[in-house]
Enzyme design. Structure first.
Site, PDB file in Angstrom:
ATOM      1  N   ARG A   1      -3.649  -2.718  13.687  1.00  0.00           N
ATOM      2  CA  ARG A   1      -5.117  -2.791  13.713  1.00  0.00           C
ATOM      3  C   ARG A   1      -5.504  -4.212  14.100  1.00  0.00           C
ATOM      4  NH1 ARG A   1      -4.046   0.262   8.987  1.00  0.00           N
ATOM      5  NH2 ARG A   1      -4.587   2.470   9.288  1.00  0.00           N
TER       6      ARG A   1
ATOM      7  N   GLU B   1       0.805  -1.217   0.000  1.00  0.00           N
ATOM      8  CA  GLU B   1       0.000   0.000   0.000  1.00  0.00           C
ATOM      9  C   GLU B   1       0.838   1.266   0.000  1.00  0.00           C
ATOM     10  OE1 GLU B   1      -3.721   0.049   2.577  1.00  0.00           O
ATOM     11  OE2 GLU B   1      -2.790  -1.814   3.200  1.00  0.00           O
TER      12      GLU B   1
ATOM     13  N   TYR C   1       1.476  -5.436  13.337  1.00  0.00           N
ATOM     14  CA  TYR C   1       0.357  -4.730  12.719  1.00  0.00           C
ATOM     15  C   TYR C   1      -0.516  -4.075  13.779  1.00  0.00           C
ATOM     16  CZ  TYR C   1      -3.393  -3.779   9.419  1.00  0.00           C
ATOM     17  OH  TYR C   1      -4.335  -3.161   8.642  1.00  0.00           O
TER      18      TYR C   1
ATOM     19  N   ASP D   1      -5.897  -6.833   6.552  1.00  0.00           N
ATOM     20  CA  ASP D   1      -7.250  -6.652   7.086  1.00  0.00           C
ATOM     21  C   ASP D   1      -8.224  -6.556   5.917  1.00  0.00           C
ATOM     22  OD1 ASP D   1      -6.785  -4.154   6.014  1.00  0.00           O
ATOM     23  OD2 ASP D   1      -6.646  -3.123   7.929  1.00  0.00           O
TER      24      ASP D   1
ATOM     25  N   HIS E   1      -4.934 -11.290  13.983  1.00  0.00           N
ATOM     26  CA  HIS E   1      -3.556 -10.856  14.127  1.00  0.00           C
ATOM     27  C   HIS E   1      -3.143 -10.925  15.587  1.00  0.00           C
ATOM     28  CE1 HIS E   1      -4.494  -9.312  10.198  1.00  0.00           C
ATOM     29  NE2 HIS E   1      -5.395  -8.501  10.714  1.00  0.00           N
TER      30      HIS E   1
ATOM     31  N   ASP F   1      -2.198  -4.309   3.514  1.00  0.00           N
ATOM     32  CA  ASP F   1      -2.361  -4.622   4.945  1.00  0.00           C
ATOM     33  C   ASP F   1      -3.233  -5.860   5.153  1.00  0.00           C
ATOM     34  OD1 ASP F   1      -0.777  -2.548   5.683  1.00  0.00           O
ATOM     35  OD2 ASP F   1      -2.392  -1.208   6.299  1.00  0.00           O
TER      36      ASP F   1
ATOM     37  N   GLU G   1      -9.758  -3.981   4.515  1.00  0.00           N
ATOM     38  CA  GLU G   1      -9.439  -2.926   3.547  1.00  0.00           C
ATOM     39  C   GLU G   1      -8.269  -3.361   2.670  1.00  0.00           C
ATOM     40  OE1 GLU G   1     -11.170  -0.082   2.986  1.00  0.00           O
ATOM     41  OE2 GLU G   1     -12.586  -0.894   4.437  1.00  0.00           O
TER      42      GLU G   1
END
Length: 782
Positions: free
Chosen positions: A306, A9, A304, A84, A350, A82, A86
């Site tokens: 989140r 990203e 990570y 997740d 995670h 990432d 998104e």
């Protein structure tokens, strides 16, 4: 030539991976999402199973072209956004647009960006996760359906520019309901009775009245209600003999807190570092993606950021235990690694947020990090290390002193072994003043002198003190995130953006102590939404939808079926609201006030900045006033602020007024005279305008807060300049003014603004004693 392509990203992450992967891999960055729903229309096909109409985000066509070019002739394309929902959506959109053989596409997940973790992930790539993508797509479509169909209704009924959101509106509702609790709160009087006494051995210590006739005191229930009752207690105990009835000492253990999950990190950063959630997440993103650490180069310092899981890998626990044993000794090491339970709704995808390596303690990396990065990294480091350490042990002593119908109690606490507290203790929010405090669970030591049953105590003083119960506090951003997490609203990846959204939409403001206060507009919109959509904008429904989205990610639900179950009843409710929602624009509430200009009745109306009082004869009479609403519902016209300016056009006095862009100064002769001025007049710089020769050059700021210079006679004179004008002639061409310009390469210089002249001269700074550099002062003010 590289045979493989890795797409991430962010450019920062791309630089870190390039270092780890070597020449066989080309690493490119998508710079976030490349596709999204269009801004100009709904972008969801309601007749075709809610098919999203994704468009290339403006500015991303070039990125897609570069990715297509980079993907040509590559053996494998690793999609590594990432880990997740998104990130999964970004991976799917990249896969859809780069036009390569699907068999070449692989998904890799980096829980941490270290050399070993990156190479391990590349060795064991995954397939793209359709269920995770569907969960993100369902959330995006649901949010679009609510936002783009309810918002126009608010434009129609209240004013243009308003918005509603499936989650954001529920967050605002929580703030509004807390505000109404506060406004409805009735303070209750209660009294405490504290005695300072001394036993056989000094020092004196405090005891507190905790029971009356065997019933425990509680400020909100059974209590000493007034001064008369407090004096009754005083009369009964001040001449009595104070004898210790019992002394009990117990050993207590205090367990460390688990390592951070996203919400807890945001809360602690708010309590201890005064960072708002957006700031915290931005810093954490940089620590995760990689920071330049001397000879080691780019290093991802944390896992990570989140996550809602407290899980820690056995390898990480092993390294932490080695560090603790070496740094603090074996007694600070528990017999076996601790485990922590995640909350029921946790996805557990995670690990918890922790340092990626114990080789980088904060003191080692301090010189490589910015100040705020170091603060957050130290917080994460200490929390993780403490979570793997032994319990703290302390002795808690309770001494009871019965005097007739009354029981006084003294508490003491002494730490026997500090354990994890040597490294870290969790912060606390402010304690309510009516929370009872009998000393249990105190943070610090509060030692009592040696006491035994039957000891006679000497009374130094008895102090009755009046108190009043306090309303629940307003939320700070971190406290609201905690509330949302506990109620199951939102997910780690959305908390910070929700906070930013509700603050930017004029529904909520922050007071001087950073607490969230709903505006009148926020309260009005919340009431309208709750009245018209009671089953959608409520906590239980929103939390339930989060669980359903989790089931879509797990492959247990179909995203189209979920969306249809939501949309069919929503569409009917929307149609009903269009007809029956209160039309605030047309609403006129009568008052007892009369217009002093035309003697017509005054009414309450709603405008861009909230409620105001206006003459009913508008537009023939444009008299308006601000007002305040008292707790009992009555209104009071606000006193107009005095202004000492005279209108330069007509000579009449000027007054403070409010408009669509906030507070300003206007002529009292309006509408015949339309002269307006800002509340704070622009600051002159001591230079006459080089164009009109009449006005003064003043310093101003654009809407984006960029400083520029213009004539104070605007709009009669249109002179403006990004560079600071100087009242000096050009020695080469004779132009009547120069400008001061500063560049990184040349520093501050005098330059001629005439296009045909190339005059430049370095400015030698010789500031007078006690003065500062003007450009620095201006920048600081800005």
């Amino acid at each position: 030539m590289a045979k493989n392509l890795v797409v991430v990203e962010s450019p920062a992450k791309a630089r870190t991976l390039t270092k780890y992967l070597g020449r066989g891999y080309k690493v490119c960055a998508s710079v976030g999402h490349i596709l999204d729903l269009p801004k100009s229309k709904l972008g969801v096909d309601l007749e075709n199973d809610f098919e999203p109409d994704y468009h290339v985000i403006p500015g991303k066509a070039k990125v897609i072209t570069e990715l297509k070019k980079a993907a040509k002739n590559k053996d494998t394309i690793y999609l590594a956004p990432d880990p997740d929902r998104e990130g999964e959506a970004i991976a799917w959109h990249i896969a859809d647009r780069i036009g390569v053989d699907p068999s070449k596409l692989k998904r890799v997940l980096f829980n941490e960006i270290t050399k070993d973790a990156v190479k391990e992930a590349i060795k064991h790539p995954l397939e793209l996760d359709r269920s995770k993508y569907d969960a993100q797509q369902a959330r995006r479509v649901l949010d679009r359906l609510v936002g783009y169909q309810v918002s126009p209704l608010l434009w129609k009924k209240v004013r243009r520019g308003l918005s509603a959101g499936r989650v954001q509106s529920v967050a605002v509702r929580i703030i509004v309901e807390r505000e109404r609790e506060i406004r409805a709160f009735k303070a209750v009087e209660y009294w405490s009775v504290t005695a300072k006494v001394e036993g056989k051995t000094p020092p004196p210590f405090e005891t507190r009245l905790v029971e009356v006739k065997g019933q425990r005191l509680d400020p909100k229930g059974f209590r000493v209600e007034n001064e008369e009752q407090a004096n009754e207690v005083l009369a009964a105990v001040e001449k009595a003999e104070w004898v210790v009835g019992s002394v009990e000492t117990k050993e207590r253990k205090r367990r460390p807190q688990p390592p951070f999950i996203t919400s807890r990190m945001q809360q602690e950063a708010s309590r201890k570092l005064y960072f708002n959630p957006r700031r915290t997440m931005g810093l954490a993103q940089r620590l995760y993606e990689g920071v330049e650490i001397g000879e080691d180069g780019l290093v991802g310092l944390i896992t990570y950021m989140r996550t809602d899981s407290t899980r820690v890998s056995p390898e990480a626990q092993g390294h932490a235990r080695e560090f603790i044993a070496e740094k603090f000794g074996d007694k600070y090491l528990p017999a076996k690694p601790p485990t922590y339970k995640s909350r029921k709704q946790a996805q557990d995808a995670h690990e918890a947020i922790r340092p990626t390596s114990m080789q980088y303690p904060p003191d080692v990396v301090a010189k490589y990090l910015e100040a705020d990065e170091l603060k957050l990294y130290t917080l994460i480091w200490n929390r993780f290390v403490a979570s793997q350490m032994s319990h703290a042990i302390y002795d808690q002593t309770t001494a009871n002193i019965p005097i007739g119908d009354y029981l006084f109690r003294a508490n003491g606490q002494v730490t026997k072994f500090d354990g994890f507290m040597r490294v870290y203790t969790e912060g606390t929010d402010e304690k309510s003043s009516d929370d009872s405090d009998d000393g249990e669970g105190a943070e610090g030591d509060r030692q009592l002198p040696p006491l035994a049953k039957g000891d006679v105590l000497q009374v130094h003083e008895i102090l009755p003190e009046q108190h009043f119960t306090q309303p629940p506090p307003r939320f700070k951003q971190a406290a609201l995130i905690k509330e949302m997490e506990e109620k199951g609203i939102g997910r780690p990846s959305t908390y910070a953006s929700i906070m930013g959204t509700i603050l930017n939409k004029e529904y909520v403001t922050e007071d001087e102590s950073r607490r969230l206060v709903p505006t009148e507009l926020g309260m009005l919109v919340t009431d309208l939404l709750v009245e018209s959509f009671p089953d959608i904008f409520n906590v239980e429904f929103t939390a339930g939808m989060e669980e359903v989205l989790d089931q879509v990610e797990e492959g247990k639900e179909n995203w189209i079926a979920v969306t249809r179950r939501f949309y069919d009843p929503f569409a009917k409710t929307l149609e009903h609201a269009d007809e029956h929602m209160r039309d605030v624009k047309a609403q006129e509430i009568p008052t007892d006030f009369t217009c002093e200009r035309c003697k017509s009745p005054m009414i309450i109306k709603w405008g861009r900045n909230g409620e105001f009082i206006a003459c009913k004869s508008y537009p023939d009479c444009r008299n308006t006033k601000n007002f305040t609403r008292k707790d009992d519902g009555t209104i009071e016209i606000a006193k107009e602020e005095e202004c000492d300016r005279i209108c330069p056009k007509c000579g009449k006095p000027m007054q403070f007024r409010w408009g669509r862009f906030g507070k300003f100064v206007g002529c009292t002769g309006y509408p015949e005279c339309r002269e307006v001025q800002p509340v704070k007049l622009p600051e002159p710089i001591g230079v006459k305008c080089p164009d009109c020769k009449e006005g003064d050059v003043v310093r101003k700021f654009s809407r984006k807060r960029k400083m520029f210079f213009s004539c104070n006679r605007y709009p009669d004179c249109k002179f403006s300049s990004w560079d600071k004008p100087l009242d000096e002639k050009c020695p080469e061409c004779g132009n009547i003014w120069l400008v001061e310009k500063t560049t990184k390469k040349a520093g501050p210089e005098k330059r001629c603004p005439a296009e045909e002249c190339n005059f430049r001269e370095a400015i030698v700074e010789t500031p007078a004693e006690g003065s500062g550099d003007e450009s620095e002062q201006v920048a600081e003010t800005a």
